[in-house]
Design a protein around this motif. Structure first.
Motif, PDB file in Angstrom:
ATOM      1  N   LEU A  94       1.150  26.556  -5.005  1.00  0.00           N
ATOM      2  CA  LEU A  94       1.827  27.815  -4.706  1.00  0.00           C
ATOM      3  C   LEU A  94       0.905  28.977  -5.057  1.00  0.00           C
ATOM      4  O   LEU A  94       0.091  28.877  -5.977  1.00  0.00           O
ATOM      5  N   PRO A  95       1.005  30.080  -4.342  1.00  0.00           N
ATOM      6  CA  PRO A  95       0.189  31.244  -4.703  1.00  0.00           C
ATOM      7  C   PRO A  95       0.678  31.803  -6.049  1.00  0.00           C
ATOM      8  O   PRO A  95       1.813  31.557  -6.458  1.00  0.00           O
ATOM      9  N   PRO A  96      -0.174  32.562  -6.717  1.00  0.00           N
ATOM     10  CA  PRO A  96       0.234  33.119  -8.007  1.00  0.00           C
ATOM     11  C   PRO A  96       1.369  34.134  -7.820  1.00  0.00           C
ATOM     12  O   PRO A  96       1.490  34.746  -6.757  1.00  0.00           O
ATOM     13  N   PRO A  97       2.192  34.306  -8.837  1.00  0.00           N
ATOM     14  CA  PRO A  97       3.278  35.288  -8.739  1.00  0.00           C
ATOM     15  C   PRO A  97       2.723  36.689  -8.504  1.00  0.00           C
ATOM     16  O   PRO A  97       1.671  37.057  -9.020  1.00  0.00           O
ATOM     17  N   ARG A 123       1.362  18.647  -3.493  1.00  0.00           N
ATOM     18  CA  ARG A 123       1.458  19.888  -4.266  1.00  0.00           C
ATOM     19  C   ARG A 123       0.111  20.230  -4.930  1.00  0.00           C
ATOM     20  O   ARG A 123      -0.245  21.406  -5.035  1.00  0.00           O
ATOM     21  N   ALA A 124      -0.626  19.219  -5.352  1.00  0.00           N
ATOM     22  CA  ALA A 124      -1.944  19.470  -5.952  1.00  0.00           C
ATOM     23  C   ALA A 124      -2.909  20.023  -4.895  1.00  0.00           C
ATOM     24  O   ALA A 124      -3.723  20.896  -5.189  1.00  0.00           O
ATOM     25  N   ASP A 183       0.799  -1.218   0.000  1.00  0.00           N
ATOM     26  CA  ASP A 183       0.000   0.000   0.000  1.00  0.00           C
ATOM     27  C   ASP A 183       0.840   1.280   0.000  1.00  0.00           C
ATOM     28  O   ASP A 183       0.288   2.369  -0.108  1.00  0.00           O
ATOM     29  N   ALA A 184       2.140   1.142   0.144  1.00  0.00           N
ATOM     30  CA  ALA A 184       3.010   2.323   0.211  1.00  0.00           C
ATOM     31  C   ALA A 184       3.055   3.034  -1.132  1.00  0.00           C
ATOM     32  O   ALA A 184       3.145   2.407  -2.180  1.00  0.00           O
ATOM     33  N   LYS A 185       2.953   4.347  -1.082  1.00  0.00           N
ATOM     34  CA  LYS A 185       3.061   5.156  -2.294  1.00  0.00           C
ATOM     35  C   LYS A 185       4.474   5.702  -2.390  1.00  0.00           C
ATOM     36  O   LYS A 185       5.056   6.095  -1.374  1.00  0.00           O
ATOM     37  N   PRO A 186       5.018   5.754  -3.584  1.00  0.00           N
ATOM     38  CA  PRO A 186       6.345   6.355  -3.730  1.00  0.00           C
ATOM     39  C   PRO A 186       6.315   7.825  -3.299  1.00  0.00           C
ATOM     40  O   PRO A 186       5.284   8.500  -3.394  1.00  0.00           O
ATOM     41  N   LEU A 187       7.455   8.301  -2.816  1.00  0.00           N
ATOM     42  CA  LEU A 187       7.555   9.685  -2.358  1.00  0.00           C
ATOM     43  C   LEU A 187       7.150  10.661  -3.454  1.00  0.00           C
ATOM     44  O   LEU A 187       6.455  11.643  -3.190  1.00  0.00           O
ATOM     45  N   SER A 188       7.547  10.398  -4.690  1.00  0.00           N
ATOM     46  CA  SER A 188       7.209  11.315  -5.787  1.00  0.00           C
ATOM     47  C   SER A 188       5.694  11.437  -5.953  1.00  0.00           C
ATOM     48  O   SER A 188       5.176  12.531  -6.192  1.00  0.00           O
ATOM     49  N   GLU A 189       4.970  10.335  -5.771  1.00  0.00           N
ATOM     50  CA  GLU A 189       3.507  10.375  -5.892  1.00  0.00           C
ATOM     51  C   GLU A 189       2.890  11.127  -4.710  1.00  0.00           C
ATOM     52  O   GLU A 189       1.969  11.925  -4.877  1.00  0.00           O
TER      53      GLU A 189
END
Length: 80
Positions: A59-62, A54-55, A42-48
């Motif tokens: 990040l706020p808009p510039p 992040r989704a 059940d472990a998810k890779p760190l990248s996932e």
């Protein structure tokens, strides 16, 4: 086929788990190995996990403001 545990610490851990759960040592080993196999499956890779984070936390808009030395000096109360 028998499984021989020749490491005293491992044997003690298995005995402790079996006693705490009220089960045989064989059942304790089976349960622990199955739990680890389930966890690994059940472990998810760190990248996932990072992509999902992040989704959920974009990040706020510039702002178009320039973050140069003067900007950081002003933040820290230094005059330049």
């Amino acid at each position: 086929m028998p499984l021989y545990i020749r490491d005293d610490l491992t044997a003690d851990l298995v005995a402790r788990l079996a006693k705490e759960r009220g089960m045989t040592k064989q059942d304790a080993v089976r349960m622990a190995v199955q739990a680890e196999l389930d966890r690994a499956r059940d472990a998810k890779p760190l990248s996932e996990r990072m992509r999902e984070w992040r989704a959920a936390h974009p990040l706020p808009p510039p702002t178009g403001l320039r973050a140069d030395k003067a900007f950081f000096d002003d933040l820290s109360g230094e005059s330049g």
